[in-house]
Design an enzyme around this catalytic site. Structure first.
Site, PDB file in Angstrom:
ATOM      1  N   TRP A 358      40.115  32.538  41.550  1.00 51.42           N
ATOM      2  CA  TRP A 358      39.536  33.767  42.128  1.00 51.42           C
ATOM      3  C   TRP A 358      39.922  34.989  41.304  1.00 51.42           C
ATOM      4  O   TRP A 358      39.348  36.061  41.465  1.00 51.42           O
ATOM      5  CB  TRP A 358      40.017  33.944  43.584  1.00 51.42           C
ATOM      6  CG  TRP A 358      41.481  34.314  43.717  1.00 51.42           C
ATOM      7  CD1 TRP A 358      42.551  33.668  43.168  1.00 51.42           C
ATOM      8  CD2 TRP A 358      42.025  35.428  44.429  1.00 51.42           C
ATOM      9  NE1 TRP A 358      43.730  34.295  43.513  1.00 51.42           N
ATOM     10  CE2 TRP A 358      43.440  35.370  44.292  1.00 51.42           C
ATOM     11  CE3 TRP A 358      41.464  36.452  45.193  1.00 51.42           C
ATOM     12  CZ2 TRP A 358      44.292  36.313  44.879  1.00 51.42           C
ATOM     13  CZ3 TRP A 358      42.329  37.379  45.780  1.00 51.42           C
ATOM     14  CH2 TRP A 358      43.722  37.312  45.611  1.00 51.42           C
ATOM     15  N   ASP A 359      40.867  34.817  40.394  1.00 51.81           N
ATOM     16  CA  ASP A 359      41.288  35.900  39.503  1.00 51.81           C
ATOM     17  C   ASP A 359      40.067  36.564  38.858  1.00 51.81           C
ATOM     18  O   ASP A 359      39.998  37.773  38.686  1.00 51.81           O
ATOM     19  CB  ASP A 359      42.182  35.352  38.369  1.00 51.81           C
ATOM     20  CG  ASP A 359      43.392  34.571  38.861  1.00 51.81           C
ATOM     21  OD1 ASP A 359      43.297  33.975  39.944  1.00 51.81           O
ATOM     22  OD2 ASP A 359      44.414  34.551  38.153  1.00 51.81           O
ATOM     23  N   GLU A 485      50.404  32.968  48.779  1.00 51.85           N
ATOM     24  CA  GLU A 485      50.672  31.527  48.783  1.00 51.85           C
ATOM     25  C   GLU A 485      52.033  31.152  49.364  1.00 51.85           C
ATOM     26  O   GLU A 485      52.432  30.002  49.315  1.00 51.85           O
ATOM     27  CB  GLU A 485      50.519  30.976  47.364  1.00 51.85           C
ATOM     28  CG  GLU A 485      49.092  31.082  46.888  1.00 51.85           C
ATOM     29  CD  GLU A 485      48.861  30.508  45.505  1.00 51.85           C
ATOM     30  OE1 GLU A 485      49.829  30.049  44.866  1.00 51.85           O
ATOM     31  OE2 GLU A 485      47.705  30.526  45.055  1.00 51.85           O
ATOM     32  N   LYS A 594      54.206  36.295  48.608  1.00 50.28           N
ATOM     33  CA  LYS A 594      54.258  36.165  47.156  1.00 50.28           C
ATOM     34  C   LYS A 594      53.490  37.319  46.507  1.00 50.28           C
ATOM     35  O   LYS A 594      53.795  37.758  45.407  1.00 50.28           O
ATOM     36  CB  LYS A 594      53.606  34.825  46.791  1.00 50.28           C
ATOM     37  CG  LYS A 594      53.604  34.479  45.329  1.00 50.28           C
ATOM     38  CD  LYS A 594      52.923  33.118  45.114  1.00 50.28           C
ATOM     39  CE  LYS A 594      52.872  32.752  43.642  1.00 50.28           C
ATOM     40  NZ  LYS A 594      52.008  31.591  43.395  1.00 50.28           N
ATOM     41  N   GLN A 595      52.469  37.807  47.210  1.00 49.05           N
ATOM     42  CA  GLN A 595      51.569  38.786  46.580  1.00 49.05           C
ATOM     43  C   GLN A 595      50.806  39.570  47.633  1.00 49.05           C
ATOM     44  O   GLN A 595      50.837  39.243  48.818  1.00 49.05           O
ATOM     45  CB  GLN A 595      50.600  38.042  45.676  1.00 49.05           C
ATOM     46  CG  GLN A 595      49.688  37.070  46.411  1.00 49.05           C
ATOM     47  CD  GLN A 595      49.197  35.955  45.514  1.00 49.05           C
ATOM     48  OE1 GLN A 595      49.792  34.887  45.473  1.00 49.05           O
ATOM     49  NE2 GLN A 595      48.122  36.202  44.789  1.00 49.05           N
TER      50      GLN A 595
HETATM   51  C1  BGC Z   1      48.643  33.147  42.356  1.00 41.83           C
HETATM   52  C2  BGC Z   1      47.163  32.961  42.611  1.00 41.83           C
HETATM   53  C3  BGC Z   1      46.440  32.993  41.281  1.00 41.83           C
HETATM   54  C4  BGC Z   1      47.016  31.974  40.323  1.00 41.83           C
HETATM   55  C5  BGC Z   1      46.395  32.035  38.942  1.00 41.83           C
HETATM   56  C6  BGC Z   1      49.121  32.099  41.388  1.00 41.83           C
HETATM   57  O1  BGC Z   1      50.465  32.314  41.096  1.00 41.83           O
HETATM   58  O2  BGC Z   1      49.369  33.054  43.556  1.00 41.83           O
HETATM   59  O3  BGC Z   1      46.696  33.989  43.442  1.00 41.83           O
HETATM   60  O4  BGC Z   1      45.091  32.748  41.482  1.00 41.83           O
HETATM   61  O5  BGC Z   1      48.394  32.223  40.179  1.00 41.83           O
HETATM   62  O6  BGC Z   1      46.607  33.260  38.355  1.00 41.83           O
END
Ligand code: BGC
Length: 768
Positions: A358-359, A485, A594-595
């Site tokens: 989804w990035d 996550e 985490k984010q």
């Molecule tokens: C993040 C995801 C991201 C992925 C790839 C993961 O560490 O939690 O949101 O899509 O990295 O960049």
């Protein structure tokens, strides 16, 4: 000083110096089709930490991903991006003594990247053990003009002697992928994915073809050399081990400089039916021009790129360089055709195995929407081309209708082995829909929506109808994972619900817009009716969005606030990122993120909540977020800007800007972080300048960090190119080209015809 030139002095080369693998990433060359890590041509001593790699965007094999317990529908195979032939290796012998950074004396050495010329390289002054001094200048390029082409120009100057120079240049078709069984962010196992195939040495050029073990693909690399003076060349080859060595020998006068140019062509069977024929044609084309022709074409390509996305920070050269570096990496990484996308690590390393996430939609397309919208179109077309697999994925997951995009993929199938923080990330559907709507809002390109975008929007909307259900008059979405996550498999993740709501609403809107334009072909193709889109609208209006009246925030999901708080203050520094030190269940039972999750939702769907709820939520989530993901600080910066928290906005922005250049996440060796790079751009344009693109037009609320004298950038919007210049007193808006536009600044409406200026308001004051 040329601010688009990055120069690193590297005089301290010692075994164990990790910066070398980081530099292999930082200085890599890529053009969206191919990527080559910046390894030393001459290699490293035995046992040295290095990741030697060359990649083709979208070129993959299938690897097993065995599940300990064979539950229905779990993914047991994944696609993995392959390291293809190594053509970087060139050994240099000076009167029989081999050049090495680890022998003799390195008198000076630097690496550089020139982002205007689109080349990177090394310059070294070296003294051999017996005292012969040479100057080496190596320039590398992956051509934007001819995407299949990678060149190394290797210049050697004899400084204090006259004598024999010999190059030993390798073309090696037998390579492996990198793996690390202790890091979930790279592949656990490495396999022999490429099986040597045809082998041809003809007219001084070599062509090595290999076939993937399972995916049925082929790759061919063609290599040839040119030298600036007469030379003797002997080509030896070892067919069994699939490599070719060109020995090129000549005599140098004292102070004389010679230049060897090594041309490599990459061709793959995803795009070309006969890879060897195609490689031969492309090599012939490359050799028909002098290298200067390609350097010129590279510069021209980048001139246009930089003029479209001009961004400049005055008063902070370091940050200016970092942001420009990040933008440069985006154009290096993004696929230039419909057969590929943009990987989480670009084409700079093997982290996340070359997968698309989804990035792309949430962090990278916003940059291209505003600078080169045709690239966004390609990226969306890639999703369109993989809609069939998304429909199949939905069926596998038990949905009777609609399409569910894979959490991570190369060619459209789900590749995440751990479904709680993989397949369960249903928000990918909302993200893809959001990106199509954003493309439409920035370009008003309804034809593209009619041909491709609408079908995705309808199919993703259908999926929400299938996964969700009504309860007490509200529409709910259960058992999904949001962006964060560290919190998996929850009911009513705020981000997911609000993005599903947007998806459903726009499915309804597009149906009506396309009907009015007589372009309902997508709806007809998949049987979407007025009745169905009316149901979409009802579900969107009834969407349940968690709200806690006591705290005045949107809880991340139904159970988030029930959990105990993670003691971040007393967590040892070395235990970050938490994912490498704590069991997932332990993380899931805590309030720890985490984010950015709800904070991201508040950025992209800001009209869904009051400013007060957004402010309360920001300060709540700030305390429980580790930013262990690189997708986080850029979003916190944007929202801090929105809330007038200028210091915080600046600090978060700085963290995001320097992430790869300073290896702050300690995994840049596995590749750059492309999502963060896009997010970093957004932190200026959407953050400090406050841009929002809505149906009612453009919105700005410019603020400037006190550390800066000013900043400026240009954006494309519909048929226009608009320049925005901000300093501590005023913001100036200029129509560089295009027709007049309505622009809202600090909530006031202006008509942008040629230019206008608005005095700065202190953002915090404006918000009250
Ligand atoms: C993040 C995801 C991201 C992925 C790839 C993961 O560490 O939690 O949101 O899509 O990295 O960049």
């Amino acid at each position: 000083m040329n601010l688009k030139e990055l120069i690193y002095e590297i005089d301290k080369i010692s075994p164990g110096n990790r910066d070398l693998t980081v530099n292999e990433t930082v200085f890599h060359n890529a053009n969206g089709y191919i990527g080559v890590r910046s390894n030393f041509e001459e290699g490293y001593p035995e046992g040295y930490d290095t990741i030697r790699g060359s990649y083709i965007n979208g070129f993959y094999d299938i690897a097993e991903m065995s599940q300990a317990e064979k539950l229905y529908g779990l993914v047991e195979e994944k696609q993995t991006m392959l390291n293809v032939a190594d053509t970087q290796t060139i050994l240099l012998y000076v009167e029989g003594e081999i050049f090495s950074m680890f022998e003799g004396t390195v008198l000076s050495s630097k690496r550089w990247l020139d982002m205007e010329k689109g080349v990177s390289g090394r310059s070294i002054h070296w003294r051999s053990p017996s005292g012969k001094e040479i100057e080496i200048t190596i320039t590398r390029m992956t051509s934007f003009y001819q995407l299949s082409l990678f060149t190394i120009e290797y210049k050697v100057k004899a400084l204090n002697f006259k004598g024999q120079i010999r190059f030993e240049s390798y073309h090696n078709g037998k390579v492996d992928n990198y793996s690390n069984e202790n890091d979930p962010r790279v592949a656990k196992e490495s396999g022999q994915y490429l099986i040597p195939g045809q082998f041809k040495v003809e007219e001084g050029a070599s062509y090595l073809t290999s076939h993937t073990s399972k995916s049925g693909l082929s790759v061919c690399t063609g290599v040839a050399h040119r030298l600036s003076k007469e030379y003797e060349a002997v080509i030896t080859h070892n067919e069994e081990n699939h490599y070719v060595v060109s020995n090129i020998e000549m005599c140098l006068e004292q102070k004389e400089e010679i230049s060897l140019i090594k041309y490599t062509i990459f061709s793959d069977s995803i795009r070309h039916p006969s890879v060897e024929d195609h490689a031969m044609e492309e090599l012939e084309k490359a050799l028909s021009h002098p290298i200067s022709y390609y350097y010129e074409a590279q510069k021209e390509y980048l001139l246009e790129f930089w003029s479209n996305c001009m961004l400049f920070i005055e008063g902070d050269d370091d940050l200016n360089e970092a942001v420009n570096y990040n933008m440069y990496q985006l154009i290096q990484s993004v696929g230039k055709d419909e057969y590929c996308n943009i990987t989480a690590k670009g084409l700079s390393g093997e982290g996340y195995e070359g997968h698309y996430f989804w990035d792309t939609e949430m962090y990278i397309e916003p940059f291209f929407n505003l600078t080169e919208p045709d690239i966004t179109k390609n990226l969306i077309s890639f999703r369109y081309n993989t809609l069939k697999q998304a429909r199949e994925n939905a069926r596998l997951l038990g949905h009777t209708k609609g399409a569910l995009y894979p959490w991570r993929t190369i060619m459209g199938v789900e590749c995440s082995g751990y479904f709680p923080s993989g397949t369960a990330g249903y928000h990918i559907n909302g993200d893809i829909a959001y990106s199509i709507i954003s493309y439409y809002l920035a370009t008003k390109d309804l034809n593209f929506i009619a041909n491709k975008g609408a079908e995705i929007i309808f199919e993703t909307a259908r999926l929400w109808m299938d996964v969700g259900n009504y309860r007490d008059g509200t529409f709910r979405i259960n058992e999904v994972t949001g962006p964060d996550e560290y919190t998996c498999m929850v009911n009513n993740n705020y981000y997911t619900n609000v993005s599903a709501q947007y998806n459903l609403r726009w499915a309804f809107k597009f149906y009506n817009l396309l009907e009015a334009a007589g372009q309902l072909q997508a709806a007809a193709r998949i049987g979407i009716t007025e009745k169905e889109v009316n149901e979409f609208k009802l579900a969107a209006d009834a969407m349940y969005l968690p709200y806690d009246s006591e705290l005045g925030i949107n809880p991340q999901d139904d159970s988030f606030l029930d959990k105990k708080l993670w003691d971040l203050e007393n967590t040892p520094k070395e235990n970050f990122p938490l994912l490498l030190h704590y069991h997932p269940l332990h993380l899931y039972r805590h309030q720890v993120c985490k984010q950015a999750d709800t904070v991201l939702a508040h950025f992209i769907f800001e009209d869904a909540q009051s400013l007060e709820v957004i402010r309360n939520s920001f300060s709540y989530y700030e305390k429980v977020t580790t930013h262990d993901s690189s997708l986080s600080t850029c979003i916190f910066s944007i929202m801090a800007s929105k809330l007038g928290l200028e210091e915080k906005a600046y600090d978060y922005f700085g963290d995001s800007a320097k992430l790869d250049l300073f290896n702050t996440h300690k995994n840049t060796k596995d590749g750059i972080h492309t999502a963060n790079m896009g997010g970093n751009y957004m932190a200026i344009v959407y953050g400090f300048a406050g841009l929002r693109i809505k149906e009612s037009g453009l919105y700005f609320a410019p603020a400037i960090p006190k550390q800066w004298e000013g900043y400026k950038f240009q954006i494309r919007y519909e048929d226009s190119l608009i320049r925005v210049e901000v300093d501590s007193n005023k913001s100036a808006f200029t129509m560089v080209r295009g027709t007049k536009k309505t622009v809202h600044v600090y909530g006031e409406e202006y008509m942008l015809v040629d230019e206008f200026t608005v005095m700065c308001k202190h953002l915090a004051a404006y918000l009250v």
